[in-house]
Design a protein around this motif. Structure first.
Motif, PDB file in Angstrom:
ATOM      1  N   TYR A 221       0.847  -1.188   0.000  1.00  0.00           N
ATOM      2  CA  TYR A 221       0.000   0.000   0.000  1.00  0.00           C
ATOM      3  C   TYR A 221       0.880   1.234   0.000  1.00  0.00           C
ATOM      4  N   GLU A 222       0.832   2.012  -1.034  1.00  0.00           N
ATOM      5  CA  GLU A 222       1.573   3.274  -1.049  1.00  0.00           C
ATOM      6  C   GLU A 222       0.882   4.254  -1.966  1.00  0.00           C
ATOM      7  N   ASN A 223       1.099   5.530  -1.680  1.00  0.00           N
ATOM      8  CA  ASN A 223       0.424   6.583  -2.451  1.00  0.00           C
ATOM      9  C   ASN A 223      -1.079   6.358  -2.471  1.00  0.00           C
ATOM     10  N   ALA A 224      -1.584   5.923  -1.336  1.00  0.00           N
ATOM     11  CA  ALA A 224      -3.027   5.749  -1.146  1.00  0.00           C
ATOM     12  C   ALA A 224      -3.648   4.731  -2.091  1.00  0.00           C
ATOM     13  N   ARG A 225      -2.877   3.856  -2.638  1.00  0.00           N
ATOM     14  CA  ARG A 225      -3.491   2.760  -3.370  1.00  0.00           C
ATOM     15  C   ARG A 225      -2.635   1.517  -3.267  1.00  0.00           C
ATOM     16  N   TYR A 226      -3.217   0.445  -3.727  1.00  0.00           N
ATOM     17  CA  TYR A 226      -2.529  -0.827  -3.630  1.00  0.00           C
ATOM     18  C   TYR A 226      -1.794  -1.154  -4.914  1.00  0.00           C
ATOM     19  N   TYR A 227      -0.612  -1.681  -4.741  1.00  0.00           N
ATOM     20  CA  TYR A 227       0.130  -2.226  -5.872  1.00  0.00           C
ATOM     21  C   TYR A 227       0.444  -3.673  -5.566  1.00  0.00           C
ATOM     22  N   VAL A 228       0.664  -4.409  -6.597  1.00  0.00           N
ATOM     23  CA  VAL A 228       1.064  -5.802  -6.410  1.00  0.00           C
ATOM     24  C   VAL A 228       2.513  -5.917  -6.842  1.00  0.00           C
ATOM     25  N   LYS A 229       3.338  -6.337  -5.901  1.00  0.00           N
ATOM     26  CA  LYS A 229       4.756  -6.437  -6.224  1.00  0.00           C
ATOM     27  C   LYS A 229       5.105  -7.898  -6.446  1.00  0.00           C
ATOM     28  N   GLN A 230       6.088  -8.063  -7.264  1.00  0.00           N
ATOM     29  CA  GLN A 230       6.503  -9.418  -7.604  1.00  0.00           C
ATOM     30  C   GLN A 230       7.847  -9.700  -6.960  1.00  0.00           C
ATOM     31  N   PHE A 231       7.928 -10.807  -6.254  1.00  0.00           N
ATOM     32  CA  PHE A 231       9.179 -11.204  -5.630  1.00  0.00           C
ATOM     33  C   PHE A 231       9.601 -12.547  -6.164  1.00  0.00           C
ATOM     34  N   LYS A 232      10.888 -12.729  -6.267  1.00  0.00           N
ATOM     35  CA  LYS A 232      11.384 -14.058  -6.598  1.00  0.00           C
ATOM     36  C   LYS A 232      11.646 -14.764  -5.275  1.00  0.00           C
ATOM     37  N   PRO A 233      11.218 -15.996  -5.146  1.00  0.00           N
ATOM     38  CA  PRO A 233      11.515 -16.673  -3.882  1.00  0.00           C
ATOM     39  C   PRO A 233      13.005 -16.945  -3.764  1.00  0.00           C
ATOM     40  N   ASN A 234      13.438 -17.087  -2.550  1.00  0.00           N
ATOM     41  CA  ASN A 234      14.840 -17.391  -2.244  1.00  0.00           C
ATOM     42  C   ASN A 234      15.799 -16.278  -2.640  1.00  0.00           C
ATOM     43  N   GLU A 235      15.273 -15.082  -2.774  1.00  0.00           N
ATOM     44  CA  GLU A 235      16.149 -13.933  -3.019  1.00  0.00           C
ATOM     45  C   GLU A 235      15.774 -12.873  -2.015  1.00  0.00           C
ATOM     46  N   LYS A 236      16.782 -12.226  -1.509  1.00  0.00           N
ATOM     47  CA  LYS A 236      16.467 -11.164  -0.554  1.00  0.00           C
ATOM     48  C   LYS A 236      16.381  -9.865  -1.330  1.00  0.00           C
ATOM     49  N   THR A 237      15.311  -9.154  -1.156  1.00  0.00           N
ATOM     50  CA  THR A 237      15.155  -7.905  -1.908  1.00  0.00           C
ATOM     51  C   THR A 237      14.977  -6.760  -0.936  1.00  0.00           C
ATOM     52  N   SER A 238      15.707  -5.726  -1.196  1.00  0.00           N
ATOM     53  CA  SER A 238      15.580  -4.581  -0.294  1.00  0.00           C
ATOM     54  C   SER A 238      14.468  -3.673  -0.787  1.00  0.00           C
ATOM     55  N   CYS A 239      13.885  -2.970   0.102  1.00  0.00           N
ATOM     56  CA  CYS A 239      12.799  -2.086  -0.312  1.00  0.00           C
ATOM     57  C   CYS A 239      12.722  -0.931   0.648  1.00  0.00           C
ATOM     58  N   ARG A 240      12.131   0.119   0.163  1.00  0.00           N
ATOM     59  CA  ARG A 240      11.913   1.254   1.032  1.00  0.00           C
ATOM     60  C   ARG A 240      10.687   0.974   1.876  1.00  0.00           C
ATOM     61  N   THR A 241      10.716   1.452   3.093  1.00  0.00           N
ATOM     62  CA  THR A 241       9.588   1.175   3.983  1.00  0.00           C
ATOM     63  C   THR A 241       8.333   1.843   3.459  1.00  0.00           C
TER      64      THR A 241
ATOM     65  N   PRO B  89      -1.922  -3.239 -11.846  1.00  0.00           N
ATOM     66  CA  PRO B  89      -0.947  -3.419 -10.771  1.00  0.00           C
ATOM     67  C   PRO B  89      -0.040  -4.618 -10.973  1.00  0.00           C
ATOM     68  N   PHE B  90      -0.381  -5.484 -11.929  1.00  0.00           N
ATOM     69  CA  PHE B  90       0.496  -6.608 -12.195  1.00  0.00           C
ATOM     70  C   PHE B  90       1.639  -6.241 -13.123  1.00  0.00           C
ATOM     71  N   ALA B  91       1.754  -4.959 -13.454  1.00  0.00           N
ATOM     72  CA  ALA B  91       2.813  -4.576 -14.388  1.00  0.00           C
ATOM     73  C   ALA B  91       4.161  -4.670 -13.714  1.00  0.00           C
ATOM     74  N   HIS B  92       4.503  -5.889 -13.339  1.00  0.00           N
ATOM     75  CA  HIS B  92       5.807  -6.289 -12.839  1.00  0.00           C
ATOM     76  C   HIS B  92       6.714  -5.220 -12.287  1.00  0.00           C
ATOM     77  N   ARG B  93       6.218  -4.532 -11.254  1.00  0.00           N
ATOM     78  CA  ARG B  93       7.134  -3.573 -10.634  1.00  0.00           C
ATOM     79  C   ARG B  93       8.078  -4.365  -9.771  1.00  0.00           C
ATOM     80  N   ASP B  94       9.330  -4.070  -9.875  1.00  0.00           N
ATOM     81  CA  ASP B  94      10.306  -4.797  -9.081  1.00  0.00           C
ATOM     82  C   ASP B  94      10.216  -4.376  -7.635  1.00  0.00           C
ATOM     83  N   ALA B  95      10.637  -5.265  -6.780  1.00  0.00           N
ATOM     84  CA  ALA B  95      10.543  -4.967  -5.362  1.00  0.00           C
ATOM     85  C   ALA B  95      11.479  -3.842  -4.969  1.00  0.00           C
ATOM     86  N   THR B  96      12.545  -3.662  -5.709  1.00  0.00           N
ATOM     87  CA  THR B  96      13.436  -2.540  -5.380  1.00  0.00           C
ATOM     88  C   THR B  96      12.864  -1.287  -6.000  1.00  0.00           C
ATOM     89  N   LEU B  97      12.507  -0.357  -5.178  1.00  0.00           N
ATOM     90  CA  LEU B  97      11.932   0.883  -5.684  1.00  0.00           C
ATOM     91  C   LEU B  97      13.033   1.772  -6.219  1.00  0.00           C
TER      92      LEU B  97
END
Lengths: 407, 197
Positions: free
Chosen positions: A364-384, B188-196
């Protein structure tokens, strides 16, 4: 000789019922089907629920701020559209889980539990969970059982209000769809307990099963007449799903420690998934999240364990399930994670939209929901990212994925 | 002009066609080795237009098949009522195309293009398919309708087909409302990477 009496229609609203039913069966999308039924009354009557429907991409049920609301908002990520569904059955209820297209509702103060399909609004009642003990923990070291019995009025009041809060800390899941499968088992786990409860739709009461796990149960799954129960340290056991729930075997402790930055305080959730019936494997997905002030990381790690094919003829005991494999690819499976629950999907049916061996997670950011894609078994950094708005602890309902089904 | 004997022969030929169809379905005759009947059937429209087709083509319509088998025709002419000539030709054209073919979706798309099925005639064509009992045509036209309403809102659907909104207020209240999210850019499925970034 001539025929008289043609069935020619003068307008689209006069189409015969079976034709409209055929059109509705050809609509592959749940949203289109729902809209088709809302065109006019003759179409509404004719378009009945299809007996089978192609698998849909999951929708995201958004968090709900107002427990009195008669509607719930859903996001269809494939199209980006937000839908508001009219669900009066969900007023003053907490939605504690979503499985196979059905939501699990808890209602205060009765503790009534039911299953609701938000797209067809079919509701299946389940026995009330008011008998779930407040705290029941069996420790082999000191065999003392707590049942939370009180003697004082004050204690009674505290116990009652805690009990009410108890329903909201239950997590309920289904083994399969209650309408599409003949062997649907509903399982409930409560925090801080090594007892779980299960029932089948139509039962009068929940059945409680005591496990000998040393730690609290974290996740449970049902397959072929057996329960696979895991605690949050990663150990597990297998039990028969019938009285007297004989212990069939133990599951070797899952090697979480191999994940570099995991300490148990950080594991947010782990779930068992059953793979498809032909490929009997337990999949444990561990989600770890560390959010700092400015940055953090997330990772999803998958562990796989092969299951031996159960032999119904022989009664097994003393089985030891070993051999967790780490960092395995999930091949064509895609995982959808939200609200502490996972949902799997065969990504090959939706090639180009979602990928296999990926985890999809709402943010949830910018007042709406996004769907993020993660690869399993990888550590990904992100902004809070700021958390979504919350409303009190009892009605706190996090977003969750639901696979729409009309059957 | 056919005589009564010839009508009887036609009826017998229809029965033979049916038998062959059953045998093909049972796997007793290979579909490739099947010979098409050369007997002709005359179909007469209520407008008075006539059309001569091979029996195997005509038997694609279950209504015409029943007529032939039951002998409900005279002088080799079967009357089909109710559709105008254009639609009728389209339906017959479809029959000709689909003799002995197992329809797939891509095949159907081609036929839609060849036979010329457009939305103006769609309603009539569905009616014709219903009346004549042509499963293949019915499936195809319904699929076309489903494709047309894909993604449309209720108002758009009503406008497209000229349907009046006759739902009661309480019925409307119960229906899912769809409204687009206010600032929907891409899915929203437009594959945004987890790294912003």
């Amino acid at each position: 000789m001539e025929y008289s009496g043609s069935s020619y229609c003068r307008s689209w609203s006069e189409l015969p019922g079976d034709t409209i039913q055929l059109i509705s069966e050809k609509t592959a999308d749940v949203a289109d089907f729902v809209r088709l039924r809302a065109v006019c009354s003759s179409w509404r009557c004719a378009a009945q629920r299809p007996s089978k429907m192609p698998t849909q991409l999951p929708w995201l049920m958004l968090n709900n701020d107002n427990p009195r609301s008669e509607t719930r908002r859903f996001l269809c990520p494939a199209s980006g559209e937000e839908y508001t569904l009219f669900l009066p059955e969900a007023v003053a209820c907490k939605i504690s889980g979503s499985s196979h297209g059905w939501l699990v509702l808890f209602r205060l103060p009765t503790g009534a539990v039911s299953l609701l399909n938000p797209f067809t609004r079919v509701q299946i009642p389940l026995p009330s969970l008011s008998s779930f003990p407040r705290k029941l923990h069996y420790d082999a070291a000191d065999s003392e059982e707590y049942e939370g019995e009180s003697e004082d009025d004050e204690e009674e009041y505290e116990r009652k209000s805690e009990e009410e809060g108890n329903f909201y800390t239950c997590r309920v899941s289904l083994s399969s769809s209650p309408t599409m499968s003949s062997d649907c088992v509903v399982m409930a786990i409560k925090e801080n307990s090594n007892v779980f409860a299960y029932c089948r739709p139509g039962d009068d009461a929940w059945t409680f099963v005591q496990t000998t796990l040393h730690y609290n149960i974290w996740s449970i799954t049902y397959k072929d007449g057996r329960f696979y129960v895991m605690d949050f340290q990663g150990s597990g056991e297998v039990r028969y799903a019938a009285h007297p729930f004989t212990l069939i075997g133990e599951i070797q402790r899952c090697p979480f420690g191999s994940i570099p930055s995991v300490s148990f305080g950080l594991i947010e959730s782990c779930c068992i998934l059953s793979s498809d019936p032909n490929n009997t494997e337990l999949v444990m997905v561990v989600h770890t999240e560390k959010l700092g002030r400015r940055s953090g990381f997330q990772s999803f790690n998958a562990f796989l364990l092969g299951l031996p094919v159960p032999d119904p003829a022989t009664k097994q005991t003393g089985m030891r399930l070993r051999g967790w494999r780490e960092n395995e690819s999930l091949s064509e499976h895609a995982l959808f994670w939200a609200g502490g629950q996972f949902l799997t999907m065969d990504a090959s049916r939706f090639a180009g939209i979602i990928n296999g061996n990926c985890v999809y997670y709402p943010v949830y950011e910018n007042a709406r929901y996004y769907v993020k894609q993660f690869k399993p078994n990888e550590k990904t950094s992100c902004r809070t990212a700021p958390p979504p708005p919350r409303e009190g602890v009892y009605f706190n309902q996090l977003p969750m994925w639901i696979a729409p089904t009309l059957c | 002009m056919s005589t009564e004997t010839e009508d009887l022969e036609l009826r017998a030929a229809a029965a033979a066609e049916l038998l062959i169809e059953v045998m093909v379905n049972e796997g007793l005759i290979s579909p490739k080795k099947r010979c098409r009947s050369t007997k002709a059937v005359i179909l007469k429209n209520s407008d008075g237009a006539v059309c001569e087709v091979d029996m195997t083509v005509a038997m694609e319509s279950s209504r015409i098949k029943r007529c032939l088998l039951a002998g409900k025709f005279k002088n080799g002419v079967i009357a089909v009522s109710g559709s105008d000539t254009e639609i009728f030709d389209m339906a017959i054209g479809f029959c000709k195309k689909c003799v002995g073919i197992h329809p797939t979706i891509s095949w159907e798309d081609n036929v839609v293009r060849d036979v010329g099925i457009y939305s103006d005639d769609l309603l009539d064509l569905i009616s014709a398919a219903n009346y004549l009992g042509m499963e293949g045509l019915k499936n195809m036209t319904c699929r076309k309708v489903a494709d047309m309403i894909k993604g449309l809102t209720n108002d758009d659907i009503r406008e497209l087909f000229g349907i009046k909104d006759d739902l009661t207020i309480s019925e409307k209240k119960m229906i899912a409302k769809a409204k687009k999210a206010e600032k929907s850019t891409t899915s929203p499925f437009a594959h945004r990477d987890a790294t912003l970034s």
